[in-house]
Design an enzyme around this catalytic site. Structure first.
Site, mmCIF file in Angstrom:
data_model
loop_
_atom_site.group_PDB
_atom_site.id
_atom_site.type_symbol
_atom_site.label_atom_id
_atom_site.label_comp_id
_atom_site.label_asym_id
_atom_site.label_seq_id
_atom_site.Cartn_x
_atom_site.Cartn_y
_atom_site.Cartn_z
ATOM 1 N N SER A 101 0.829 -1.202 0.000
ATOM 2 C CA SER A 101 0.000 0.000 0.000
ATOM 3 C C SER A 101 0.875 1.269 0.000
ATOM 4 O O SER A 101 1.636 1.462 -0.951
ATOM 5 C CB SER A 101 -0.961 -0.076 1.202
ATOM 6 O OG SER A 101 -1.947 0.889 1.113
ATOM 7 N N ASP A 151 -10.851 -3.734 -4.474
ATOM 8 C CA ASP A 151 -10.054 -3.000 -3.497
ATOM 9 C C ASP A 151 -10.759 -1.676 -3.182
ATOM 10 O O ASP A 151 -10.991 -0.864 -4.089
ATOM 11 C CB ASP A 151 -8.664 -2.749 -4.114
ATOM 12 C CG ASP A 151 -7.680 -2.173 -3.108
ATOM 13 O OD1 ASP A 151 -8.102 -1.358 -2.270
ATOM 14 O OD2 ASP A 151 -6.493 -2.530 -3.179
ATOM 15 N N HIS A 181 -8.071 -5.065 -0.347
ATOM 16 C CA HIS A 181 -6.810 -4.349 -0.161
ATOM 17 C C HIS A 181 -5.884 -5.074 0.824
ATOM 18 O O HIS A 181 -4.708 -4.776 0.903
ATOM 19 C CB HIS A 181 -7.117 -2.936 0.363
ATOM 20 C CG HIS A 181 -5.949 -1.998 0.276
ATOM 21 N ND1 HIS A 181 -5.473 -1.501 -0.919
ATOM 22 C CD2 HIS A 181 -5.152 -1.458 1.239
ATOM 23 C CE1 HIS A 181 -4.443 -0.693 -0.688
ATOM 24 N NE2 HIS A 181 -4.227 -0.661 0.615
HETATM 25 C C1 MLT Z 1 -1.420 6.244 -0.040
HETATM 26 O O1 MLT Z 1 -1.692 7.292 0.497
HETATM 27 O O2 MLT Z 1 -0.258 5.866 -0.231
HETATM 28 C C2 MLT Z 1 -2.553 5.387 -0.514
HETATM 29 O O3 MLT Z 1 -3.743 6.077 -0.392
HETATM 30 C C3 MLT Z 1 -2.633 4.086 0.194
HETATM 31 C C4 MLT Z 1 -2.868 4.270 1.662
HETATM 32 O O4 MLT Z 1 -1.960 4.593 2.373
HETATM 33 O O5 MLT Z 1 -4.003 4.066 2.114
#
Ligand code: MLT
Length: 198
Positions: A101, A151, A181
């Site tokens: 992520s 996701d 996710h």
């Molecule tokens: C991010 O900010 O890198 C993406 O939105 C993924 C997350 O951190 O939720």
């Protein structure tokens, strides 16, 4: 940056672990053990705090990326990893970036910054929502990416954008589609098989 280094066996990769938002440097260690139990591991903790949750770069209240902050922190992370390679005596060519992520998203920034430094990456549920990228030759770069058809954070279009981002620059991309996710056993297992053959 706060980190932990675990020395592995010679001839095995050096897995650089980058956790997701709200995580810690311990989160991906079980996944790393599954990927290659003899690998060296450098796990790094993000030093941005968003409402108490650790991340690797800032984002705005609408959840869009602060691209300026990402550029600065991406450069700092490259310097940190280069210094760590001297301190812990590993070769950058053995490095595999492993991000989940938010950690996968900064890993993309690292890969695009200079395609000669990092050659392999495992990206769990990445997104990189921009077309403002200088095209480079990523022929030597191999990516495993797990993506979710449902996701709630990364849309299918954003997942496909990541695949195209690398394919358009001639990188080798191995996509693996899952559901949500969360990091599942099956995607870590598919990443393990990819790593074994990469
Ligand atoms: C991010 O900010 O890198 C993406 O939105 C993924 C997350 O951190 O939720």
């Amino acid at each position: 940056m706060e980190h932990k280094f675990i020395q592995g066996a010679t001839g095995h990769p050096v897995l650089i672990l980058l956790h997701g938002t709200g995580g810690s440097m311990n989160d991906l260690i079980p996944a790393a053990e599954h990927l290659d139990s003899q690998a060296s591991v450098l796990t790094i903790q993000g030093d941005v705090l968003e409402n108490g949750m650790r991340r690797f770069f800032k984002r705005f209240p609408d959840a869009s990326f602060d691209w300026d902050d990402l550029e600065v922190r991406g450069a700092n992370l490259v310097s940190f990893i280069k210094n760590a390679s001297h301190m812990y005596q590993f070769d950058l060519k053995d490095v595999v970036l492993v991000g989940y992520s938010n950690g996968a998203n900064i890993a993309i920034n690292l890969l695009l910054r200079d395609p000669r430094i990092f050659l392999r990456a495992i990206l769990f549920h990445p997104m990189y929502p921009t077309d403002d990228i200088d095209r480079q030759d990523l022929t030597n770069v191999s990516i495993f990416a797990s993506l979710g058809v449902k996701d709630p954070i990364v849309t299918v279009a954003q997942s496909e954008q990541v695949i195209k981002l690398f394919e358009n620059q001639e990188a080798q991309v191995t996509p693996y589609w899952t559901t949500g996710h969360q990091l599942s056993y099956s995607e870590v297992e598919h990443a393990r098989q990819w790593l074994k053959n990469s």
